[in-house]
Design a protein around this motif. Structure first.
Motif, PDB file in Angstrom:
ATOM      1  N   MET A   1       0.702  -1.290  -0.013  1.00 44.10           N
ATOM      2  CA  MET A   1      -0.082  -0.031   0.032  1.00 44.10           C
ATOM      3  C   MET A   1       0.607   1.291  -0.064  1.00 44.10           C
ATOM      4  SD  MET A   1      -3.292   0.559   2.040  1.00 44.10           S
ATOM      5  CE  MET A   1      -3.964   1.665   2.351  1.00 44.10           C
ATOM      6  N   LEU A   2       2.290   1.198   0.867  1.00 43.73           N
ATOM      7  CA  LEU A   2       2.726   2.148   0.557  1.00 43.73           C
ATOM      8  C   LEU A   2       3.657   2.594  -0.502  1.00 43.73           C
ATOM      9  CD1 LEU A   2       4.701   1.836   3.779  1.00 43.73           C
ATOM     10  CD2 LEU A   2       2.776   3.711   3.445  1.00 43.73           C
ATOM     11  N   ALA A   3       3.917   1.156  -1.761  1.00 41.94           N
ATOM     12  CA  ALA A   3       4.717   1.353  -3.068  1.00 41.94           C
ATOM     13  C   ALA A   3       4.323   3.097  -3.354  1.00 41.94           C
ATOM     14  CB  ALA A   3       4.790   0.392  -3.261  1.00 41.94           C
ATOM     15  N   PHE A   4       2.222   2.801  -3.789  1.00 36.90           N
ATOM     16  CA  PHE A   4       2.201   3.804  -4.626  1.00 36.90           C
ATOM     17  C   PHE A   4       2.147   4.860  -4.180  1.00 36.90           C
ATOM     18  CE2 PHE A   4      -1.676   0.286  -5.594  1.00 36.90           C
ATOM     19  CZ  PHE A   4      -0.785  -0.279  -7.058  1.00 36.90           C
ATOM     20  N   PRO A   5       1.596   5.443  -3.651  1.00 39.89           N
ATOM     21  CA  PRO A   5       2.341   7.222  -2.964  1.00 39.89           C
ATOM     22  C   PRO A   5       3.746   6.931  -2.943  1.00 39.89           C
ATOM     23  CG  PRO A   5       1.672   6.095  -0.936  1.00 39.89           C
ATOM     24  CD  PRO A   5       1.176   4.595  -1.695  1.00 39.89           C
ATOM     25  N   PHE A   6       4.547   6.195  -1.975  1.00 42.06           N
ATOM     26  CA  PHE A   6       5.890   6.753  -2.735  1.00 42.06           C
ATOM     27  C   PHE A   6       7.354   5.772  -3.621  1.00 42.06           C
ATOM     28  CE2 PHE A   6       4.309   7.156   2.055  1.00 42.06           C
ATOM     29  CZ  PHE A   6       4.866   7.890   2.400  1.00 42.06           C
ATOM     30  N   GLY A   7       6.257   5.449  -4.184  1.00 43.23           N
ATOM     31  CA  GLY A   7       7.428   4.803  -5.605  1.00 43.23           C
ATOM     32  C   GLY A   7       7.778   6.243  -6.164  1.00 43.23           C
ATOM     33  N   PRO A   8       6.650   6.310  -6.763  1.00 45.79           N
ATOM     34  CA  PRO A   8       7.150   7.558  -7.812  1.00 45.79           C
ATOM     35  C   PRO A   8       8.000   8.956  -7.298  1.00 45.79           C
ATOM     36  CG  PRO A   8       4.541   6.818  -8.044  1.00 45.79           C
ATOM     37  CD  PRO A   8       5.606   6.108  -7.055  1.00 45.79           C
ATOM     38  N   LEU A   9       7.455   9.439  -5.431  1.00 46.38           N
ATOM     39  CA  LEU A   9       8.061  10.104  -5.272  1.00 46.38           C
ATOM     40  C   LEU A   9       9.662   9.902  -5.039  1.00 46.38           C
ATOM     41  CD1 LEU A   9       5.810  11.362  -2.617  1.00 46.38           C
ATOM     42  CD2 LEU A   9       6.370  12.115  -4.411  1.00 46.38           C
ATOM     43  N   LEU A  10      10.011   8.301  -4.263  1.00 52.90           N
ATOM     44  CA  LEU A  10      11.071   7.567  -4.802  1.00 52.90           C
ATOM     45  C   LEU A  10      11.573   7.637  -5.359  1.00 52.90           C
ATOM     46  CD1 LEU A  10      13.666   6.511  -2.373  1.00 52.90           C
ATOM     47  CD2 LEU A  10      12.237   4.554  -2.696  1.00 52.90           C
ATOM     48  N   GLY A  11      11.440   6.933  -6.624  1.00 57.01           N
ATOM     49  CA  GLY A  11      11.856   7.157  -8.224  1.00 57.01           C
ATOM     50  C   GLY A  11      11.914   8.181  -8.325  1.00 57.01           C
ATOM     51  N   GLY A  12      11.315   9.503  -8.258  1.00 52.76           N
ATOM     52  CA  GLY A  12      11.836  10.893  -8.903  1.00 52.76           C
ATOM     53  C   GLY A  12      12.946  11.355  -8.186  1.00 52.76           C
ATOM     54  N   TRP A  13      13.150  10.890  -6.829  1.00 50.57           N
ATOM     55  CA  TRP A  13      14.604  11.609  -6.073  1.00 50.57           C
ATOM     56  C   TRP A  13      15.479  10.633  -6.772  1.00 50.57           C
ATOM     57  CZ3 TRP A  13      18.054   9.474  -2.906  1.00 50.57           C
ATOM     58  CH2 TRP A  13      18.253  10.400  -2.033  1.00 50.57           C
ATOM     59  N   LEU A  14      15.151   9.253  -6.893  1.00 55.20           N
ATOM     60  CA  LEU A  14      16.972   8.707  -7.491  1.00 55.20           C
ATOM     61  C   LEU A  14      17.371   9.326  -8.690  1.00 55.20           C
ATOM     62  CD1 LEU A  14      15.577   4.502  -6.043  1.00 55.20           C
ATOM     63  CD2 LEU A  14      17.750   6.546  -5.192  1.00 55.20           C
ATOM     64  N   LEU A  15      15.919   9.148  -9.355  1.00 56.14           N
ATOM     65  CA  LEU A  15      16.904   9.886 -10.964  1.00 56.14           C
ATOM     66  C   LEU A  15      17.065  11.158 -10.231  1.00 56.14           C
ATOM     67  CD1 LEU A  15      12.984   8.848 -12.472  1.00 56.14           C
ATOM     68  CD2 LEU A  15      15.508   7.622 -12.727  1.00 56.14           C
ATOM     69  N   ASN A  16      17.138  11.655 -10.152  1.00 54.10           N
ATOM     70  CA  ASN A  16      17.130  13.483  -9.370  1.00 54.10           C
ATOM     71  C   ASN A  16      18.837  13.087  -9.443  1.00 54.10           C
ATOM     72  OD1 ASN A  16      15.343  14.505 -10.891  1.00 54.10           O
ATOM     73  ND2 ASN A  16      14.334  14.918  -9.212  1.00 54.10           N
ATOM     74  N   HIS A  17      18.800  11.808  -8.349  1.00 57.91           N
ATOM     75  CA  HIS A  17      20.439  12.252  -7.489  1.00 57.91           C
ATOM     76  C   HIS A  17      21.296  11.537  -8.375  1.00 57.91           C
ATOM     77  CE1 HIS A  17      17.349  15.015  -4.775  1.00 57.91           C
ATOM     78  NE2 HIS A  17      19.300  15.567  -4.718  1.00 57.91           N
ATOM     79  N   PHE A  18      20.547  10.037  -8.731  1.00 55.98           N
ATOM     80  CA  PHE A  18      21.839   8.876  -8.886  1.00 55.98           C
ATOM     81  C   PHE A  18      21.476   8.031 -10.442  1.00 55.98           C
ATOM     82  CE2 PHE A  18      20.463   9.106  -4.325  1.00 55.98           C
ATOM     83  CZ  PHE A  18      22.143   8.653  -4.195  1.00 55.98           C
ATOM     84  N   TRP A  19      21.886   7.015 -10.929  1.00 53.95           N
ATOM     85  CA  TRP A  19      21.887   7.269 -11.947  1.00 53.95           C
ATOM     86  C   TRP A  19      20.336   6.281 -11.938  1.00 53.95           C
ATOM     87  CZ3 TRP A  19      22.332   1.364 -12.108  1.00 53.95           C
ATOM     88  CH2 TRP A  19      22.399   0.591 -13.476  1.00 53.95           C
ATOM     89  N   TRP A  20      19.874   5.897 -13.835  1.00 55.95           N
ATOM     90  CA  TRP A  20      19.171   5.894 -13.691  1.00 55.95           C
ATOM     91  C   TRP A  20      18.347   4.191 -13.997  1.00 55.95           C
ATOM     92  CZ3 TRP A  20      17.406   1.555 -17.311  1.00 55.95           C
ATOM     93  CH2 TRP A  20      18.701   1.479 -18.164  1.00 55.95           C
ATOM     94  N   GLY A  21      19.366   3.591 -13.749  1.00 56.29           N
ATOM     95  CA  GLY A  21      19.425   2.110 -13.206  1.00 56.29           C
ATOM     96  C   GLY A  21      19.301   2.247 -11.249  1.00 56.29           C
ATOM     97  N   SER A  22      19.346   2.971 -10.669  1.00 56.41           N
ATOM     98  CA  SER A  22      19.162   3.191  -9.819  1.00 56.41           C
ATOM     99  C   SER A  22      17.298   3.196  -8.297  1.00 56.41           C
ATOM    100  CB  SER A  22      19.662   4.192  -8.441  1.00 56.41           C
ATOM    101  OG  SER A  22      18.414   5.700  -8.795  1.00 56.41           O
ATOM    102  N   VAL A  23      16.479   3.169  -9.452  1.00 54.22           N
ATOM    103  CA  VAL A  23      15.481   3.320  -9.519  1.00 54.22           C
ATOM    104  C   VAL A  23      14.856   1.729  -9.202  1.00 54.22           C
ATOM    105  CG1 VAL A  23      14.498   5.271 -10.174  1.00 54.22           C
ATOM    106  CG2 VAL A  23      14.375   3.235 -12.142  1.00 54.22           C
TER     107      VAL A  23
END
Length: 174
Positions: free
Chosen positions: A1-23
């Motif tokens: 249930m937490l993956a839906f709201p936090f997954g895109p947020l975490l994925g966006g943060w990872l994409l902004n700060h690390f390599w795209w494969g980090s998602v």
């Protein structure tokens, strides 16, 4: 249930700060924990010999879900009125209708349709399906607005509504 709201947020943060494969790498600890939980708490199941596989149900459900998914994905690129969208969606709906008709026939159906006679089961299934459409909703909102924050907020609202109504879904339906 937490993956839906936090997954895109975490994925966006990872994409902004690390390599795209980090998602993708972020899922490794989750999979390891899930595997350990299964080993620790899930009992071994016994194989039932001679079970019949509902091949017709498998084919019809696969065609229906593939066509519907393809049609929904293409909406963002082509719009609702394009034949490449409308055709697969109509075809998927037809395959889904055929699936329901087919599932009434086999002795061991892929989906036991009698479960839907129970209103609690039906309401729970509808709520779970609504919650599972969160990624599609997020993708559509992102495509329309270019704003992932708006998409995430829509998913959070969907989850809050689901959480609020799930406990009440079965009341008075027994």
């Amino acid at each position: 249930m937490l993956a839906f709201p936090f997954g895109p947020l975490l994925g966006g943060w990872l994409l902004n700060h690390f390599w795209w494969g980090s998602v993708f790498l972020i899922n490794i600890p989750v999979v390891v924990l899930a595997f350990l939980a299964v080993v620790a708490w899930l009992a071994e199941s016994q194989r039932q010999r001679g079970r019949w596989i509902d091949a017709g149900g498998v084919v019809l459900s696969s065609v229906a879900l593939t066509a519907l998914t393809y049609g929904l994905i293409e909406i963002g690129e082509r719009g609702w009125t394009d034949a490449a969208v409308f055709g697969p969606i109509l075809g998927g709906m037809a395959a889904l209708a055929l699936f329901v008709l087919w599932e009434r026939r086999p002795r061991e159906p892929l989906v036991d349709l009698s479960l839907f006679a129970n209103a609690r089961f039906t309401v729970g299934t509808v709520l779970a399906t609504a919650a599972a459409t969160g990624p599609v909703l997020a993708s559509a909102l992102h495509s329309a607005t270019g704003n992932w924050n708006l998409a995430d907020m829509a998913i959070i609202v969907l989850l809050l509504v689901n959480a609020a109504f799930s406990p009440r879904a079965g009341r008075g339906t027994a």
